[in-house]
Write a protein that holds these residues in place. Structure first.
Motif, PDB file in Angstrom:
ATOM      1  N   PHE A 168       0.896  -1.095  -0.116  1.00  0.00           N
ATOM      2  CA  PHE A 168      -0.010   0.102  -0.127  1.00  0.00           C
ATOM      3  C   PHE A 168       0.825   1.324  -0.151  1.00  0.00           C
ATOM      4  CE2 PHE A 168      -2.480  -3.472   1.690  1.00  0.00           C
ATOM      5  CZ  PHE A 168      -3.691  -3.142   0.929  1.00  0.00           C
ATOM      6  N   TYR A 192      -4.924  -4.191   9.687  1.00  0.00           N
ATOM      7  CA  TYR A 192      -6.016  -3.497   9.219  1.00  0.00           C
ATOM      8  C   TYR A 192      -7.166  -4.501   9.092  1.00  0.00           C
ATOM      9  CZ  TYR A 192      -2.462   0.008   8.217  1.00  0.00           C
ATOM     10  OH  TYR A 192      -1.709   1.236   8.434  1.00  0.00           O
ATOM     11  N   ASP A 208      -9.028  -5.240   6.667  1.00  0.00           N
ATOM     12  CA  ASP A 208      -8.866  -5.576   5.059  1.00  0.00           C
ATOM     13  C   ASP A 208      -8.177  -4.662   4.298  1.00  0.00           C
ATOM     14  OD1 ASP A 208     -10.611  -3.343   4.645  1.00  0.00           O
ATOM     15  OD2 ASP A 208     -12.371  -4.813   4.933  1.00  0.00           O
ATOM     16  N   ASP A 209      -7.807  -5.273   3.125  1.00  0.00           N
ATOM     17  CA  ASP A 209      -7.167  -4.199   2.075  1.00  0.00           C
ATOM     18  C   ASP A 209      -7.884  -2.812   2.040  1.00  0.00           C
ATOM     19  OD1 ASP A 209      -5.369  -6.261   1.935  1.00  0.00           O
ATOM     20  OD2 ASP A 209      -5.985  -6.757  -0.143  1.00  0.00           O
ATOM     21  N   THR A 240       2.953  -3.713   7.339  1.00  0.00           N
ATOM     22  CA  THR A 240       2.017  -4.693   7.321  1.00  0.00           C
ATOM     23  C   THR A 240       1.398  -5.150   8.597  1.00  0.00           C
ATOM     24  OG1 THR A 240       3.482  -6.489   6.761  1.00  0.00           O
ATOM     25  CG2 THR A 240       2.500  -5.408   4.876  1.00  0.00           C
ATOM     26  N   ARG A 300      -5.676   0.455   2.225  1.00  0.00           N
ATOM     27  CA  ARG A 300      -5.783   1.270   1.062  1.00  0.00           C
ATOM     28  C   ARG A 300      -6.168   2.850   1.329  1.00  0.00           C
ATOM     29  NH1 ARG A 300      -2.534   1.440  -2.194  1.00  0.00           N
ATOM     30  NH2 ARG A 300      -2.329   3.706  -1.529  1.00  0.00           N
TER      31      ARG A 300
END
Length: 139
Positions: free
Chosen positions: A17, A119, A121-122, A31, A126
């Motif tokens: 990201f 996080y 999710d992605d 991450t 983002r």
């Protein structure tokens, strides 16, 4: 350098990201962030420690780190930032990288114990990367 995950991110071969990609360095979300919005800044060239960074690259690299520290505060509404570099000991990836961690008063971070989070999710990752990138001032 072959096998270096950060070199893979710089080359675009390993997904990340990304917050910014400039000649002086690449910044992307950690991450396993201490707090959401935790950014890693790496030089484009494979260097292991701060001592390996050429003197003529200092202003550009740390100028990018400085701009990211401001962008993390502005973009995330953080009260401040924690900026750190590990050299060899506790350096999980042997490629120079600077941590820019958002801080808020009472966030619980004490000393050098760095609890880690994830996080959801992605899409959430983002969103954090985009908010920081949108607050980043030009060089």
């Amino acid at each position: 350098m072959n096998g270096c995950v950060f070199c893979g991110i710089v080359a675009g071969e390993v997904p990340a990201f990304r917050v910014v990609d400039e000649p002086d360095g690449v910044a992307f979300l950690d991450t396993r962030p201490v707090f959401k919005g935790h950014v890693l800044v790496v030089p484009r060239t494979h260097l292991v420690t701060l001592a390996d960074l050429p003197a003529d690259a200092l202003a550009g690299y740390f100028g990018l780190v400085r701009r990211l520290a401001a962008a993390v505060e502005t973009g995330l509404g953080a009260g401040g930032t924690f900026v750190a570099i590990n050299n060899k000991v506790s350096q999980s990836v042997p490629h120079l990288h600077t941590h820019v961690v958002p801080r808020t008063k009472g966030d619980g971070l004490r000393g050098f114990f760095w609890p880690r989070t994830r996080y959801a999710d992605d899409a959430e990752a983002r969103e954090y990367a985009d908010r920081i990138a949108a607050a980043l001032q030009p060089a």
